[in-house]
Design a protein around this motif. Structure first.
Motif, PDB file in Angstrom:
ATOM      1  N   LEU A   1      36.020  37.828  54.526  1.00 59.40           N
ATOM      2  CA  LEU A   1      36.173  38.286  53.138  1.00 59.40           C
ATOM      3  C   LEU A   1      37.590  38.797  52.871  1.00 59.40           C
ATOM      4  CD1 LEU A   1      32.848  40.192  52.331  1.00 59.40           C
ATOM      5  CD2 LEU A   1      33.746  38.168  51.182  1.00 59.40           C
ATOM      6  N   LEU A   2      38.135  39.505  53.848  1.00 57.93           N
ATOM      7  CA  LEU A   2      39.484  40.038  53.706  1.00 57.93           C
ATOM      8  C   LEU A   2      40.499  38.907  53.571  1.00 57.93           C
ATOM      9  CD1 LEU A   2      41.343  42.523  53.705  1.00 57.93           C
ATOM     10  CD2 LEU A   2      41.462  42.331  56.199  1.00 57.93           C
ATOM     11  N   ALA A   3      40.335  37.863  54.366  1.00 56.81           N
ATOM     12  CA  ALA A   3      41.261  36.725  54.301  1.00 56.81           C
ATOM     13  C   ALA A   3      41.192  36.032  52.947  1.00 56.81           C
ATOM     14  CB  ALA A   3      40.949  35.739  55.426  1.00 56.81           C
ATOM     15  N   ILE A   4      39.962  35.783  52.464  1.00 54.05           N
ATOM     16  CA  ILE A   4      39.791  35.112  51.164  1.00 54.05           C
ATOM     17  C   ILE A   4      40.358  35.969  50.034  1.00 54.05           C
ATOM     18  CG2 ILE A   4      38.102  34.283  49.490  1.00 54.05           C
ATOM     19  CD1 ILE A   4      36.323  33.529  51.917  1.00 54.05           C
ATOM     20  N   GLY A   5      40.018  37.250  50.049  1.00 56.22           N
ATOM     21  CA  GLY A   5      40.487  38.159  49.008  1.00 56.22           C
ATOM     22  C   GLY A   5      42.002  38.278  48.988  1.00 56.22           C
ATOM     23  N   THR A   6      42.605  38.319  50.198  1.00 57.64           N
ATOM     24  CA  THR A   6      44.068  38.431  50.270  1.00 57.64           C
ATOM     25  C   THR A   6      44.736  37.187  49.713  1.00 57.64           C
ATOM     26  OG1 THR A   6      43.898  39.851  52.233  1.00 57.64           O
ATOM     27  CG2 THR A   6      46.012  38.791  51.830  1.00 57.64           C
ATOM     28  N   GLY A   7      44.179  36.015  50.045  1.00 57.37           N
ATOM     29  CA  GLY A   7      44.729  34.765  49.513  1.00 57.37           C
ATOM     30  C   GLY A   7      44.628  34.711  47.995  1.00 57.37           C
ATOM     31  N   MET A   8      43.464  35.134  47.453  1.00 55.89           N
ATOM     32  CA  MET A   8      43.291  35.150  46.000  1.00 55.89           C
ATOM     33  C   MET A   8      44.269  36.118  45.345  1.00 55.89           C
ATOM     34  SD  MET A   8      39.124  35.132  45.668  1.00 55.89           S
ATOM     35  CE  MET A   8      39.257  35.657  43.956  1.00 55.89           C
ATOM     36  N   ARG A   9      44.398  37.285  45.959  1.00 58.69           N
ATOM     37  CA  ARG A   9      45.304  38.289  45.384  1.00 58.69           C
ATOM     38  C   ARG A   9      46.736  37.750  45.350  1.00 58.69           C
ATOM     39  NH1 ARG A   9      48.735  41.945  47.579  1.00 58.69           N
ATOM     40  NH2 ARG A   9      47.987  41.496  49.677  1.00 58.69           N
ATOM     41  N   TYR A  10      47.155  37.145  46.450  1.00 56.75           N
ATOM     42  CA  TYR A  10      48.526  36.610  46.512  1.00 56.75           C
ATOM     43  C   TYR A  10      48.745  35.560  45.427  1.00 56.75           C
ATOM     44  CZ  TYR A  10      52.508  33.850  48.005  1.00 56.75           C
ATOM     45  OH  TYR A  10      53.690  33.161  48.018  1.00 56.75           O
ATOM     46  N   TYR A  11      47.807  34.635  45.298  1.00 54.67           N
ATOM     47  CA  TYR A  11      47.959  33.562  44.319  1.00 54.67           C
ATOM     48  C   TYR A  11      48.027  34.105  42.897  1.00 54.67           C
ATOM     49  CZ  TYR A  11      46.731  29.720  41.217  1.00 54.67           C
ATOM     50  OH  TYR A  11      46.720  28.818  40.183  1.00 54.67           O
ATOM     51  N   LEU A  12      47.078  34.970  42.553  1.00 52.59           N
ATOM     52  CA  LEU A  12      46.991  35.464  41.186  1.00 52.59           C
ATOM     53  C   LEU A  12      48.175  36.358  40.824  1.00 52.59           C
ATOM     54  CD1 LEU A  12      43.166  36.262  41.157  1.00 52.59           C
ATOM     55  CD2 LEU A  12      44.311  34.405  39.926  1.00 52.59           C
ATOM     56  N   VAL A  13      48.534  37.248  41.727  1.00 48.86           N
ATOM     57  CA  VAL A  13      49.626  38.180  41.437  1.00 48.86           C
ATOM     58  C   VAL A  13      50.967  37.447  41.376  1.00 48.86           C
ATOM     59  CG1 VAL A  13      50.920  40.148  42.329  1.00 48.86           C
ATOM     60  CG2 VAL A  13      48.447  40.192  42.350  1.00 48.86           C
ATOM     61  N   THR A  14      51.192  36.528  42.321  1.00 47.45           N
ATOM     62  CA  THR A  14      52.455  35.784  42.321  1.00 47.45           C
ATOM     63  C   THR A  14      52.575  34.925  41.082  1.00 47.45           C
ATOM     64  OG1 THR A  14      52.412  35.732  44.741  1.00 47.45           O
ATOM     65  CG2 THR A  14      53.914  34.219  43.634  1.00 47.45           C
TER      66      THR A  14
ATOM     67  N   ALA B   1      43.372  39.366  39.219  1.00 48.20           N
ATOM     68  CA  ALA B   1      44.184  39.839  40.337  1.00 48.20           C
ATOM     69  C   ALA B   1      43.728  41.227  40.774  1.00 48.20           C
ATOM     70  CB  ALA B   1      45.657  39.858  39.941  1.00 48.20           C
ATOM     71  N   LEU B   2      43.387  42.073  39.807  1.00 47.04           N
ATOM     72  CA  LEU B   2      42.926  43.422  40.117  1.00 47.04           C
ATOM     73  C   LEU B   2      41.600  43.379  40.872  1.00 47.04           C
ATOM     74  CD1 LEU B   2      43.475  46.442  39.790  1.00 47.04           C
ATOM     75  CD2 LEU B   2      42.210  46.370  37.627  1.00 47.04           C
ATOM     76  N   ALA B   3      40.713  42.459  40.459  1.00 45.16           N
ATOM     77  CA  ALA B   3      39.427  42.317  41.148  1.00 45.16           C
ATOM     78  C   ALA B   3      39.633  41.892  42.597  1.00 45.16           C
ATOM     79  CB  ALA B   3      38.556  41.295  40.411  1.00 45.16           C
ATOM     80  N   ALA B   4      40.535  40.934  42.813  1.00 40.29           N
ATOM     81  CA  ALA B   4      40.824  40.491  44.177  1.00 40.29           C
ATOM     82  C   ALA B   4      41.428  41.629  44.993  1.00 40.29           C
ATOM     83  CB  ALA B   4      41.773  39.295  44.150  1.00 40.29           C
ATOM     84  N   LEU B   5      42.257  42.422  44.337  1.00 41.97           N
ATOM     85  CA  LEU B   5      42.893  43.553  45.009  1.00 41.97           C
ATOM     86  C   LEU B   5      41.849  44.590  45.441  1.00 41.97           C
ATOM     87  CD1 LEU B   5      46.168  45.235  43.857  1.00 41.97           C
ATOM     88  CD2 LEU B   5      44.212  46.662  44.376  1.00 41.97           C
TER      89      LEU B   5
END
Length: 604
Positions: free
Chosen positions: A91-104, A45-49
């Motif tokens: 890249l921003l869209a993909i990273g944001t989606g990953m961050r949301y999934y992992l953090v949630t 999650a930190l990496a995606a962030l």
């Protein structure tokens, strides 16, 4: 109850001002043990962030190139800038989606673990603990408070870190774009921080008070709904609703103050930030006109300034969320760290021979925590042999049920010793000797499940045949068979679909199924009709033949066949013997027997 309802609602249990530690955001450190097992998920999650923050910081560079590209004749280069900008956006869209999934996912996992830990702790606490806190408040902490923490772990913390990265990265890029304009922006920062610090402290206190009022409201609602028939029977619906309304309004008033404080803080912070940005933009526009920087550089600087200002504004919002979560964490930690008066030993002694059922009370004295002025037991000495059936009789409040409470170690005696098969109860884990006991309480507890599962609660690994055999022994089979779906009929919350006698027979079947060396019957046949009582007494007599049985009863007709009857009065044993021995004397038992049997004959 009506008198209690008419009173002004009490203040929340502990205000924020009484809790010095609630003023510190450091209370959230208590969450670390729950987060630590998920290091890989947290790192991902930190990496995606970091990815999303980095891409966000690169977008203004692409915008600058695009704007300045309009002034050049290199059309191909301009196309590349636009393509690069689209790539960054992807890249921003993909990273944001990953961050949301992992953090949630991390947040939901941690909150599930916290709820389980708190419930595991609460379900093992002794009754003395729940004399100090309402069950509804505990439920509020497990649900409402964990929901607040979920919003922090599953959203606020990652958003805060992202905004910290954007703020610090944006500051560096602003310095790279224009040191002069950056210096002017930094002059605004201390002015913005002051209201955040001052109002933030106030917000922490208000958040804690608001949560306390919510818990108080839940406690009142739980108490009233669990006793709704009594409330209605005494026509106290209006008074009960009024009490709940008062507490709920107090919670709303507390929330209004918190919301107003947070709104004021938000207004001040955003106003100061964007006033500063407009001022800096005005100076930057003058530099563009003077040729000191290009339009693209000014736009780049402006975007970074807006991003940094927005990050600071978001952080002020998140700070308020962190304060609320900090208070919620404190309240949950209080439950996890709650001191229980009854504790298991570090290394428990095993029960000899699996439990023979020999019980000995040696000079036992006890006061209930809520009634310290009245002795429930005073110097009681009582020995019960394996396989013996002993009845405990006496007026209400004499100490009979207290014997059961101490024998199951819901409380510890203040002095004296209680042994089970020669071992002090305090030297064994509670689970060890409770496995050797089966209880039929005066007010049977029926769960919101099928009749079959309610009986199987006595021994979860029992087969359906064993469950039905226990029901037959408890004279419950006939009425269970007549239910719409037989044994699998849902009986409602607290068994609301059953009569009092039916509930008691299910409770007796549950105890029979447990097949424990010690059987505890607390007014077990008080809610049965004469025919069912005779059937259950026959079953109990057969069940008691090879096990230790303690019977608490007010109706002396149910204990005449006991091996021994022990008479209690004002927390002391005043007589003991068989029914014939006691009724021939002039003591309390003889008086009670004459009163009951004479009334019975007169009634006939």
């Amino acid at each position: 109850m009506a008198e209690r309802q008419s009173q002004t609602p009490p203040m929340p249990p502990k205000s924020g001002e009484e809790r010095e530690k609630s003023r510190r955001i450091g209370s959230l450190r208590a969450l670390l043990p729950f987060i630590a097992p998920y290091k890989l998920l947290m790192l991902a999650a930190l990496a995606a962030l970091v990815l999303t923050a980095t891409v966000s910081l690169m977008l203004p560079l692409a915008v600058r190139r695009v704007v300045d590209g309009f002034e050049t004749d290199a059309v191909g280069l301009l196309d590349q800038y636009f393509i690069a900008a689209l790539g960054f956006a992807g890249l921003l869209a993909i990273g944001t989606g990953m961050r949301y999934y992992l953090v949630t996912r991390l947040g939901e996992r941690v909150i599930a673990d916290i709820r389980k830990a708190v419930f595991d702790r609460m379900v093992g606490m002794s009754p003395a603990f729940f004399e100090r806190i309402m069950t509804g408040e505990v439920l509020s902490r497990i649900t409402t408070d964990t929901t607040l923490i979920l919003s922090v772990i599953g959203s606020s913390i990652s958003v805060a870190l992202r905004n910290l990265l954007i703020f610090s990265g944006g500051l560096v890029m602003m310095l790279f774009s224009s040191p002069k304009l950056t210096g002017l922006v930094l002059l605004i920062v201390p002015i913005v921080i002051v209201p955040i610090v001052i109002l933030g402290r106030r917000l922490r206190v208000l958040s804690r008070q608001n949560q306390d009022w919510i818990a108080e409201s839940s406690g009142k609602a739980s108490e009233a709904l669990l006793s709704v028939q009594t409330v209605q029977a005494f026509t106290n619906e209006r008074a009960t609703a009024e009490t709940f309304n008062k507490v709920t309004e107090a919670s709303f008033d507390s929330a209004k103050v918190r919301i107003r404080t947070r709104a004021v803080m938000t207004v001040i912070v955003i106003a100061l930030i964007f006033a500063g940005v407009v001022g800096v933009l005005w100076i930057g526009a003058r530099d563009v006109r003077a040729g000191g920087m290009s339009i693209g550089e000014l736009i780049q600087f402006l975007i970074y300034a807006i991003m940094s200002a927005g990050a600071v504004g978001a952080l002020s919002e998140i700070w308020g969320e962190l304060q609320r979560a900090s208070g919620a964490t404190e309240r949950l930690v209080e439950l996890l760290n709650g001191e229980d008066a009854v504790k298991d030993p570090d290394v428990g002694v095993a029960l000899p021979s699996g439990g023979r059922g020999e019980i000995h009370f040696k000079d036992v004295s006890f006061h209930y925590p809520t009634r310290p002025e009245t002795a429930a037991l005073a110097g009681v000495n009582l020995t019960i042999k394996p396989g013996e059936t002993v009845a405990l009789v006496g007026p209400s409040g004499a100490g009979k049920s207290t014997i059961f409470q101490l024998l199951q170690r819901f409380y510890d005696p203040e002095s004296g010793q209680i042994t089970f098969d020669g071992v002090d109860l305090r030297d064994m884990e509670r689970e060890t000797f409770r496995h050797a006991m089966a209880l039929v309480p005066q007010d049977p507890v029926i769960f919101a499940d099928s009749a079959r599962e309610n009986i199987r609660f006595g021994r979860p690994d029992a087969t359906d045949a064993e469950v039905e055999a226990a029901a037959r022994a408890a004279a419950a089979h006939d009425f269970l068979s007549r239910l719409p779906e037989g044994y699998d009929t849902y009986v409602g919350e607290r068994g609301i679909m059953l009569s009092g006698g039916q509930k008691q027979r299910i409770a007796i079947a549950r105890a029979i199924l447990r097949d424990a060396p010690v059987l505890l019957l607390d007014e077990a046949t008080s809610a049965l009709d004469a025919e069912s009582e005779r059937a259950v007494q026959a079953a109990v007599a057969e069940l008691s033949a090879d096990r230790t049985t303690l019977i608490v009863a007010h109706r002396l007709a149910t204990v005449k066949k006991a091996d021994r009857i022990v008479v209690f009065e004002e927390g002391q044993i005043v007589a003991e013997g068989t029914h014939e021995e006691l009724v021939s004397g002039e003591g309390l038992y003889a008086r009670l027997a004459r009163l009951q049997f004479t009334e019975g004959l007169a009634a006939e």
